[in-house]
Design a protein around this motif. Structure first.
Motif, PDB file in Angstrom:
ATOM      1  N   LEU A   1     -11.253  11.037  58.679  1.00  0.00           N
ATOM      2  CA  LEU A   1     -10.628  10.329  59.794  1.00  0.00           C
ATOM      3  C   LEU A   1      -9.113  10.363  59.674  1.00  0.00           C
ATOM      4  CD1 LEU A   1     -12.805   7.093  60.184  1.00  0.00           C
ATOM      5  CD2 LEU A   1     -12.753   9.069  61.691  1.00  0.00           C
TER       6      LEU A   1
ATOM      7  N   ARG B   1      -8.195  14.795  59.309  1.00  0.00           N
ATOM      8  CA  ARG B   1      -8.596  15.686  60.396  1.00  0.00           C
ATOM      9  C   ARG B   1      -8.423  15.052  61.772  1.00  0.00           C
ATOM     10  NH1 ARG B   1     -14.124  18.717  58.185  1.00  0.00           N
ATOM     11  NH2 ARG B   1     -13.236  19.431  56.187  1.00  0.00           N
ATOM     12  N   ASP B   2      -8.845  13.800  61.888  1.00  0.00           N
ATOM     13  CA  ASP B   2      -8.758  13.124  63.184  1.00  0.00           C
ATOM     14  C   ASP B   2      -7.428  12.408  63.379  1.00  0.00           C
ATOM     15  OD1 ASP B   2     -11.337  13.973  63.553  1.00  0.00           O
ATOM     16  OD2 ASP B   2     -12.244  12.066  62.967  1.00  0.00           O
TER      17      ASP B   2
ATOM     18  N   ARG C   1      -7.271   8.842  64.832  1.00  0.00           N
ATOM     19  CA  ARG C   1      -7.515   8.668  66.269  1.00  0.00           C
ATOM     20  C   ARG C   1      -9.019   8.672  66.541  1.00  0.00           C
ATOM     21  NH1 ARG C   1      -2.473  10.153  68.612  1.00  0.00           N
ATOM     22  NH2 ARG C   1      -0.927   9.608  67.012  1.00  0.00           N
TER      23      ARG C   1
ATOM     24  N   PRO D   1     -12.105  10.026  69.234  1.00  0.00           N
ATOM     25  CA  PRO D   1     -12.337  11.122  70.187  1.00  0.00           C
ATOM     26  C   PRO D   1     -12.203  10.667  71.635  1.00  0.00           C
ATOM     27  CG  PRO D   1     -14.054  11.075  68.489  1.00  0.00           C
ATOM     28  CD  PRO D   1     -13.255   9.820  68.331  1.00  0.00           C
TER      29      PRO D   1
END
Length: 572
Positions: free
Chosen positions: A480, A483-484, A487, A489
């Motif tokens: 999280l 890579r994210d 944020r 999705p």
């Protein structure tokens, strides 16, 4: 502190042309305050909304009868100069004007027969002590102490920059720190403490090593034990003056000095979303406040499925909150805390922290206990101000089941308080056997259950440290962040910070605030800025501010007080 309506007009949807970006932060815990500080330093205008009347979240304290019940910090990574963790605390003003208490040992463990092992932070002293206890375990002892010595030379504090934003220089420095000790890190990360402890011949050592961290977190490998003990040896895991709430107040002061505003008693009920973008928040009562970006630094499940109605999830979020959260052991266990205020001194030559291993019968008397152990910390040894002059404060804790406390409180407040009384009585009975006559000198008893933690902080299942480290959740949460980019999705203008993305530990919570702002600066094309606080005013207890008097519960005179005054109880 600035008035709640200071600064820009947060009630309007659009900000004036040329005005700085506006950022709303949900939650004034350490992560939320850190987010606000770094955003202010980077040229943004921020506002934090907090449902409670104090900053800090679980990093808190409360007071009664002149005693200060410090709830969170047992040791703080980053108290020594010269490392990135310390740099973050200086940027946040967390240690401004404070002295640091350091201890020569991490913890002591005492078994039911009275034998004890002391986990000194110095590798050589620890080795001599352990060899004297169990010469037959020389091989295991020397292996552990050799690794501990190696960890004392390891400077690894990757808390400044999220992995995707690290420069070539930062990556090279990290490799230089890791590569020479890669095998050490890999081996200690891959060796479960339980497996290592089971190799000892001495049953005391088999149990004691599991409880270096006061109680057995279960599932941890060797690495965190070695890392934290080595940090303590290097004076980098001390206890800051002012304790938990003092740390939060210092960061709050830094934030407001940078122009930030905290709104207390301001419960966010909904994150406002328009066309797939977070545009503000709605508070209880209906007031709406708008911003260019919203950062949630509160409970993860509440954020995803409460404030956002579960509309913005993905495989990683669903795996965490729909699959892993429901599994036993996914979260760091909840805790029952029993504070005991005593007239006079207690403990004599006892160390500041001791884990007492209990018989099955003793453990069964502790309501909801998950393990056969009780931790007793002499908290008035940690810092001045936790007890009035000439008095002492003990903090007794044990891991406990959350749901039994939560369900009982919902079903019967009377039975819930009776259960808290049983916890207090059991602890007082234990202390009376350990320190004869302490009951007659007991002035205050205060109990906080896992349900208390959930009520005051909102943390799921009353877990102070959220996801358990070195677990499946740890791996998912790391993605999280990296890579994210913290944020969700399908949702723009929104980030998450705090323990539910960065896992437990105060330095990690603070670093998620720094990470969130680093990502936001890159998105907005703004330079990230941070500098150390220059506040050198000596810390004093007056900076804690007014402490609320929380709910009281009756605590009739304990049968072990030998006719002494009835202890006063509190906190629901």
């Amino acid at each position: 502190m600035p008035a709640p309506d200071a600064g820009p007009d947060w009630s309007t949807r659009d900000r004036p042309l040329g005005a700085p970006p506006r950022v709303i932060v949900i939650g004034a815990g350490v992560a939320g305050l850190a987010t606000g500080c770094y955003a202010q330093m980077s040229g943004m205008q921020t506002r934090i909304f907090e449902k409670h009347v104090l900053p800090g979240g679980c990093c808190t304290a409360w007071s009664r009868g002149g005693y200060l019940f410090d709830y969170c910090i047992e040791w703080l990574i980053g108290t020594a100069e010269g490392n990135d963790a310390h740099r973050i605390w200086r940027e946040l003003g967390a240690l401004d004007g404070k002295t640091i208490a350091n201890f020569e040992l991490f913890n002591r463990v005492v078994d039911v027969d009275g034998r004890s092992v002391t986990f000194y932070n110095d590798p050589e002293r620890l080795e001599r002590h352990l060899l004297a206890l169990s010469p037959a375990d020389a091989r295991q002892i020397r292996a552990f102490c050799r690794d501990l010595s190696r960890f004392t030379a390891l400077d690894l504090h990757p808390f400044l920059t999220p992995p995707p934003l690290r420069t070539l220089r930062e990556r090279a420095e990290l490799l230089r720190a890791v590569l020479p000790r890669f095998r050490l890190l890999w081996r200690t990360a891959a060796t479960p403490m339980h497996a290592f402890a089971d190799r000892f011949h001495d049953p005391l050592l088999r149990s004691a090593f599991r409880n270096i961290f006061f109680q057995d977190p279960e599932g941890f490998p060797l690495l965190p034990y070695l890392f934290n003990m080595a940090a303590a040896h290097n004076l980098n895991a001390g206890f800051p003056q002012g304790g938990s709430l003092g740390l939060a107040r210092s960061i709050e002061s830094r934030y407001t000095s940078l122009g930030g505003v905290v709104g207390y008693r301001s419960r966010v009920e909904r994150i406002l979303v328009e066309d797939g973008r977070a545009v503000g928040v709605q508070l209880r009562g209906g007031a709406r406040h708008y911003a260019d970006h919203v950062v949630s630094a509160c409970d993860g499940r509440t954020t995803v499925y409460g404030l956002l109605d579960g509309r913005y999830t993905g495989p990683r979020i669903e795996r965490l909150y729909q699959e892993i959260l429901g599994r036993p052991g996914a979260l760091f266990p909840a805790v029952v805390s029993v504070f005991v205020g005593v007239d006079g001194s207690v403990g004599g030559a006892d160390p500041h922290s001791t884990t007492y291993l209990l018989t099955a019968e003793q453990a069964a008397r502790l309501p909801g206990a998950l393990q056969r152990s009780l931790v007793v910390q002499l908290r008035s040894r940690y810092a001045e101000g936790f007890a009035p002059a000439g008095k002492s404060l003990l903090h007794c804790t044990y891991f406990s089941d959350f749901h039994s406390w939560k369900d009982l409180r919902a079903r019967s407040r009377r039975e819930y308080r009776a259960r808290k009384q049983r916890a207090a009585d059991t602890v007082l009975d234990f202390l009376e056997r350990r320190y004869p006559g302490i009951g007659a000198r007991t002035e205050v008893v205060d109990v906080a259950s896992p349900a208390t933690t959930e009520r005051y902080t909102g943390n799921s299942q009353g877990s102070i440290l959220a996801w358990k480290a070195f677990s499946e959740a740890d791996d998912v949460a790391a993605r999280l962040v990296a890579r994210d980019r913290m944020r969700l999705p399908g949702l723009r203008g929104f980030s998450m910070a705090g323990q539910w993305v960065g896992l437990g530990g105060l330095i990690r919570a603070a670093s998620t605030g720094r990470f969130a702002v680093r990502y936001l600066c890159e998105e907005l094309g703004m330079p990230f800025r941070a500098w150390p606080s220059t506040d050198r005013e000596p810390w004093h207890s007056g900076r804690l501010g007014r402490l609320p008097q929380l709910d009281r519960w009756p605590a009739p005179r304990h049968r072990g007080t030998a006719g002494g005054p009835a202890p006063k109880g509190g906190r629901a």
